[in-house]
Design a protein around this motif. Structure first.
Motif, short mmCIF file in Angstrom:
data_model
loop_
_atom_site.label_atom_id
_atom_site.label_comp_id
_atom_site.label_asym_id
_atom_site.label_seq_id
_atom_site.Cartn_x
_atom_site.Cartn_y
_atom_site.Cartn_z
N THR A 47 10.25 2.75 6.68
CA THR A 47 9.06 1.95 6.94
C THR A 47 8.71 1.14 5.70
O THR A 47 8.91 1.60 4.57
N LEU B 176 5.60 -1.57 4.04
CA LEU B 176 4.25 -2.10 4.11
C LEU B 176 4.21 -3.41 3.33
O LEU B 176 4.51 -3.43 2.13
N GLU C 39 4.83 -3.00 8.57
CA GLU C 39 3.40 -3.14 8.80
C GLU C 39 2.87 -4.20 7.84
O GLU C 39 3.29 -4.26 6.68
#
Length: 653
Positions: free
Chosen positions: A2, A4, A28
């Motif tokens: 993931t 950010l 994200e």
């Protein structure tokens, strides 16, 4: 994995998001207010990309959390250039610069315009108010110190503290002794009244007009609700702008004077900053100083040149790359690897390892301004995908497991390790890095508590989330991550008394369980014996015997011969003593009887010179006449029987 992406404009970050998704990341996007405030909020990400967001949009705790995410948790951080990032974004002397592979200050050896800057600081009574752990004035002074630290020896700086009258804390002069400048600034305490703006501007502009530098700048810091005496301020600022002096204004708090202060910044050709949190003042002052120098951004058309090879550059032909049109000037740190370089050798892409993680910086942008041509180049998408994979946190070691939980008011950390054959590995050297709320950070080695089991007990006191990273102490590679939460009040929760455990301890140690302390000092322990080892004494004796034996052999001493010689010496001495004693007794006996000595003894006596005879060299003496022989022998003494008989006769008479 993931990722950010932090950017003020999601649309501007779209090309980078596409490159990350092509590399297999779940992405994200968030702005500064939505960014996690602590390390625990970042722990679920493997990579954080910091785009074009000024540092003043983040709180100090958010910046500290980003740095701890890389340094302590082994995460990856990618910094992108832009007008509101890196040095121009106010990140100089922050936690972000500490983990960046390049520095953001202005001390590089390059041609740039010299700068003369005056910082006017409001130190009226309102600045004595607290903002967290420090007063507003202390934070403003620290911001001025940070600005001074960014300037080079060719620049000139003056610091003016103002309330009802201006006071030159640091007269406008070259920036030479930065330690002395910082000491003077930090020594200033709160004054009284409000800041007189007209008087402040006149004093600062008068000093700047005398300077011959290429750039002249005034940074005015004032309370948004206490800026007084500003009737002539607009005209003063306009005339200074015409003379080449720019003016920027920092207003603290949304007060009644904010609108007027913002108008002054517009007239002066500078920038206006409205700050609600005084803790962000250092970032604002640093950003303004970098922008005022006009040297942090180099807008020129160029194609980056490859330098050090790395995974990010693999399979990319930079000869076919379109040009970039600008970048932020930074300075590579000592251990940094510069993979792409721009004009004058300035770094465009650099990476390095910091703590347990990795960080990288791309000093240009990947959007519609400097990197517009790169957004449609396939090589750029591949570059950012491979770079993100290089920086992202490594996968956890499946043979190592980390657990953590709060129990009995403390943080218990446990780890298990297996070797390549699946057996318990007790010989691993492991350490744990713990990060928690309010900047809590602790690094400690794990102790072996069993075969393949390691443990550590800590006692953090601040409620919040704690994240820990298990690191191989030999290679420095992160192996596993874990976390635990200390709820508010758990450290004060009673845990009770384990009487059964205390009873077992007393039994095993030969003690007893008592319900009261009465009479405890009247009891005496039974006598115990102590033993002293004899090894030291025996070893010393053996060493002495060995030394004597070696000495005897070296000197060829024969014990039997020594014994016979001793016996013979004693026998000779004893015989001579007995002979002399008998001779003396015989001589006395003959003398008592008046008998002459035997011829043998007379010969011996004649052979020995008398002590009274003269020596050969002495004069002769008269001869001594021989003694006359006794006429009769001496009388014999009476016996005891004769004496008793004589007494009896006398009584009978």
């Amino acid at each position: 994995s993931t990722a950010l992406v932090l950017d003020a404009s999601p649309e501007r970050a779209r090309p980078l998001v596409s490159a990350l998704e092509d590399a297999g990341f779940q992405v994200e996007i968030a702005s500064a207010p939505a960014a996690p405030a602590d390390v625990a909020g970042l722990a679920r990400h493997d990579l954080v990309v910091l785009g074009e967001i000024p540092a003043l949009d983040f709180s100090p705790s958010q910046l500290d959390a980003l740095a701890a995410f890389v340094r302590d948790l082994g995460g990856g951080l990618l910094l992108l250039g832009g007008e509101q990032s890196l040095g121009p974004g106010g990140y100089a002397r922050t936690a972000i610069e500490e983990v960046s592979p390049t520095a953001f200050d202005l001390k590089q050896e390059r041609r740039r315009a010299s700068l003369a800057e005056v910082i006017a600081v409001d130190f009226s009574g309102s600045m004595a108010a607290k903002a967290g752990e420090h007063t507003k004035l202390e934070l403003a002074n620290e911001a001025a110190v940070r600005s001074a630290d960014l300037l080079g020896e060719g620049d000139r700086l003056g610091v003016l503290h103002v309330d009802a009258a201006p006071h030159w804390t640091v007269p406008l002069a070259p920036v030479v002794d930065k330690a002395k400048i910082a000491e003077r600034i930090r020594a200033v305490g709160p004054g009284g009244g409000g800041i007189f703006v007209d008087l402040t501007l006149e004093t600062a502009y008068a000093a700047l007009r005398k300077e011959t530098t290429q750039l002249k700048h005034l940074l005015l810091f004032a309370d948004g609700s206490d800026a007084e005496e500003r009737t002539r301020a607009p005209a003063l600022v306009a005339r200074a702008k015409a003379a080449g002096i720019t003016t920027s204004v920092v207003a603290l708090g949304s007060g009644k004077d904010v609108t007027a202060l913002e108008r002054l910044a517009t007239l002066g050709g500078g920038r206006f900053y409205l700050i609600e949190d005084a803790r962000r003042l250092p970032a604002v002052f640093a950003q303004e100083t970098v922008l005022a120098s006009r040297s942090a951004i180099n807008e020129v058309r160029f194609v980056p040149a490859p330098r050090a090879a790395g995974p990010a550059l693999r399979g990319i032909d930079f000869g076919a790359a379109p040009p970039l049109t600008g970048y932020v000037v930074t300075i590579p740190k000592n251990r940094a690897e510069v993979h792409l370089a721009g004009p004058e050798g300035d770094p465009v892409l650099a990476t390095w390892s910091v703590g347990t993680g990795r960080a990288g910086v791309f000093t240009s942008d990947f959007s519609n301004r400097w990197g517009h041509a790169w957004t449609s180049w396939e090589g750029a998408s591949r570059l950012f995908g491979q770079l993100s994979r290089q920086l992202a946190r490594r996968a956890e070691d499946p043979r190592v497991r980390l657990q953590a939980e709060f129990e009995n008011g403390g943080l218990a950390i446990r780890a298990t390790a297996l070797d390549a054959r699946g057996r318990r590995d007790t010989f691993r050297r492991l350490r744990v890095v713990v990060s928690g709320p309010e900047g809590y950070q602790r690094t400690a080695p794990l102790e072996v508590i069993g075969p393949g089991h390691f443990g550590l007990e800590l006692s953090p006191s601040r409620p919040g989330a704690y994240v820990m990273t298990l690191v191989d102490d030999v290679t420095g590679e992160p192996l596993a991550t874990g976390g635990a939460v200390l709820a508010s009040g758990i450290e004060q929760r009673p845990v009770g008394t384990d009487r059964a455990l205390l009873g077992r301890v007393a039994t095993l140690t030969g003690g007893k369980v008592r319900d009261t302390l009465a009479g405890i000092f009247r009891e005496r322990e039974r006598r115990r014996f102590a033993y002293s080892p004899l090894e030291p004494t025996l070893l010393a004796t053996c060493a002495a015997a060995l030394l004597l034996a070696v000495t005897a052999r070296r000197l060829f001493v024969s014990i039997p011969r020594l014994r016979r010689a001793t016996i013979e010496r004693r026998s000779s001495a004893s015989a001579a003593s007995i002979t002399g004693t008998l001779a003396a007794l015989r001589a006395r006996k003959r003398k008592a009887r008046g008998e002459p000595a035997p011829p043998s003894e007379q010969t011996a006596e004649a052979a020995q010179p008398s002590a009274h005879e003269p020596s050969a060299g002495s004069p002769p003496r008269a001869a001594t006449p021989a003694p006359k022989p006794p006429l009769r022998p001496p009388e014999r003494g009476r016996t005891a029987a004769e004496i008793l008989l004589e007494r009896r006769r006398r009584r009978l008479r």
